[in-house]
Design a protein around this motif. Structure first.
Motif, PDB file in Angstrom:
ATOM      1  N   ASP A  50       0.836  -1.193   0.000  1.00  0.00           N
ATOM      2  CA  ASP A  50       0.000   0.000   0.000  1.00  0.00           C
ATOM      3  C   ASP A  50       0.873   1.246   0.000  1.00  0.00           C
ATOM      4  OD1 ASP A  50       0.968  -0.565   2.587  1.00  0.00           O
ATOM      5  OD2 ASP A  50      -0.593   0.645   3.513  1.00  0.00           O
ATOM      6  N   ASP A  51       0.241   2.393  -0.297  1.00  0.00           N
ATOM      7  CA  ASP A  51       0.992   3.642  -0.319  1.00  0.00           C
ATOM      8  C   ASP A  51       0.012   4.789  -0.107  1.00  0.00           C
ATOM      9  OD1 ASP A  51       3.070   5.448  -0.547  1.00  0.00           O
ATOM     10  OD2 ASP A  51       3.921   4.448  -2.317  1.00  0.00           O
ATOM     11  N   TYR A  52       0.552   5.982   0.106  1.00  0.00           N
ATOM     12  CA  TYR A  52      -0.295   7.164   0.290  1.00  0.00           C
ATOM     13  C   TYR A  52      -0.961   7.541  -1.027  1.00  0.00           C
ATOM     14  CZ  TYR A  52       2.135   7.703   4.742  1.00  0.00           C
ATOM     15  OH  TYR A  52       2.631   7.488   6.000  1.00  0.00           O
ATOM     16  N   PRO A  53      -2.185   8.014  -0.985  1.00  0.00           N
ATOM     17  CA  PRO A  53      -2.879   8.389  -2.227  1.00  0.00           C
ATOM     18  C   PRO A  53      -2.345   9.697  -2.796  1.00  0.00           C
ATOM     19  CG  PRO A  53      -4.265   8.898  -0.332  1.00  0.00           C
ATOM     20  CD  PRO A  53      -3.068   8.171   0.206  1.00  0.00           C
ATOM     21  N   TYR A  54      -2.241   9.768  -4.120  1.00  0.00           N
ATOM     22  CA  TYR A  54      -1.918  11.036  -4.754  1.00  0.00           C
ATOM     23  C   TYR A  54      -3.015  12.044  -4.432  1.00  0.00           C
ATOM     24  CZ  TYR A  54       1.835   9.185  -7.714  1.00  0.00           C
ATOM     25  OH  TYR A  54       3.017   8.645  -8.180  1.00  0.00           O
ATOM     26  N   GLY A  59      -5.761   7.641   5.155  1.00  0.00           N
ATOM     27  CA  GLY A  59      -5.652   6.229   4.845  1.00  0.00           C
ATOM     28  C   GLY A  59      -4.641   5.902   3.769  1.00  0.00           C
ATOM     29  N   MET A  60      -4.470   4.602   3.580  1.00  0.00           N
ATOM     30  CA  MET A  60      -3.527   4.086   2.588  1.00  0.00           C
ATOM     31  C   MET A  60      -4.301   3.351   1.499  1.00  0.00           C
ATOM     32  SD  MET A  60      -0.579   4.974   3.907  1.00  0.00           S
ATOM     33  CE  MET A  60       0.786   3.912   3.417  1.00  0.00           C
ATOM     34  N   VAL A  61      -3.690   3.278   0.316  1.00  0.00           N
ATOM     35  CA  VAL A  61      -4.348   2.680  -0.840  1.00  0.00           C
ATOM     36  C   VAL A  61      -3.506   1.508  -1.348  1.00  0.00           C
ATOM     37  CG1 VAL A  61      -5.085   3.072  -3.225  1.00  0.00           C
ATOM     38  CG2 VAL A  61      -5.416   4.857  -1.497  1.00  0.00           C
TER      39      VAL A  61
END
Length: 245
Positions: A50-54, A59-61
């Motif tokens: 997962d990673d941070y949303p642009y 939350g994480m995506v």
């Protein structure tokens, strides 16, 4: 049928597949399954999926790479193209009709997400179906996948001992199922309807149909608009409505 399940928590499924009807279906070889931890497919050196949303946000995506690669690795050698199902609260509301549709497939692949959501490219370029089991949010897609899998497996030929029970299920006929009674015929003054003790199969069938109509009218009246009714059944509902008023 073969079922693949992409999940970060494969142990959640252990009890489900080792209990009750699903366990018996496995023993009868009515289906096979494979639990796939898609973290094993990530190319990130820290095993992140997962990673941070642009654009920012809470939350994480889930990132696309491990899911795309996990799907590809588990479908490339299969003879049939799977239905790839994304469990998601934004998806199509799950119904018995959908369960019957999926039960005809040879290969189902479920993607169970976690965190804030999925990278949109997973939806747009990978999945064939998005399914929601209700208008609420869970911590992950695993529980939803269990619900769908259970409802599909019980429809496979030979899984249930009495095949008639499937045809009489709630929603299969478009109506809610009629009431059921068993022994004793008189329990603490509460008696079984006499028609069920009569042995007259035609009268019993009529009573059950009318009770299904009554229960549907009282609890899920919107379903009645989708059911083809006889003139007699329409009259029954009209009388029922007049008696309620």
């Amino acid at each position: 049928m073969h079922i693949d399940i992409l999940t970060l928590f494969p142990n959640m499924f252990t009890g489900v597949f080792q209990s009750s009807i699903l366990q018996k279906a496995l023993e009868k070889k009515k289906f096979t399954y494979n639990l796939i931890d898609f973290r094993e497919y990530t190319e990130d050196k820290h095993q992140k999926v997962d990673d941070y949303p642009y654009g920012g946000g809470a939350g994480m995506v889930l990132t696309p790479q491990p899911i795309f690669d996990a799907v590809q690795a588990n479908t490339v050698d299969k003879n049939t193209k799977p239905r790839i199902i994304l469990m998601c609260p934004q998806g199509e509301p799950y119904t018995q009709k959908k369960a019957e549709e999926l039960a005809k497939e040879e290969h189902l692949l479920f993607i169970c997400g976690h965190y804030e959501g999925y990278d949109e490219r997973i939806r747009e370029h990978l999945v064939t179906d998005e399914i929601s089991i209700g208008d609420y949010v869970l911590t992950g897609g695993e529980l939803g996948a269990m619900v769908v899998i259970d409802s599909v497996i019980r429809l496979l030929p030979g899984v249930l001992g009495n095949t008639q029970s499937i045809t009489e299920d709630s929603f299969t006929t478009g109506l809610l199922e009629h009431p059921h009674y068993t022994r004793p015929a008189n329990f603490r003054g509460m008696k079984v309807p006499g028609v069920l003790l009569s042995g007259h199969h035609e009268k019993i069938a009529t009573w059950r149909r009318e009770q299904s109509l009554k229960r549907t009218y009282e609890r899920r009246p919107e379903l009645l608009t989708q059911v083809q009714l006889t003139e007699r059944e329409k009259q029954f509902l009209k009388e029922l409505k007049n008696n309620k008023m």
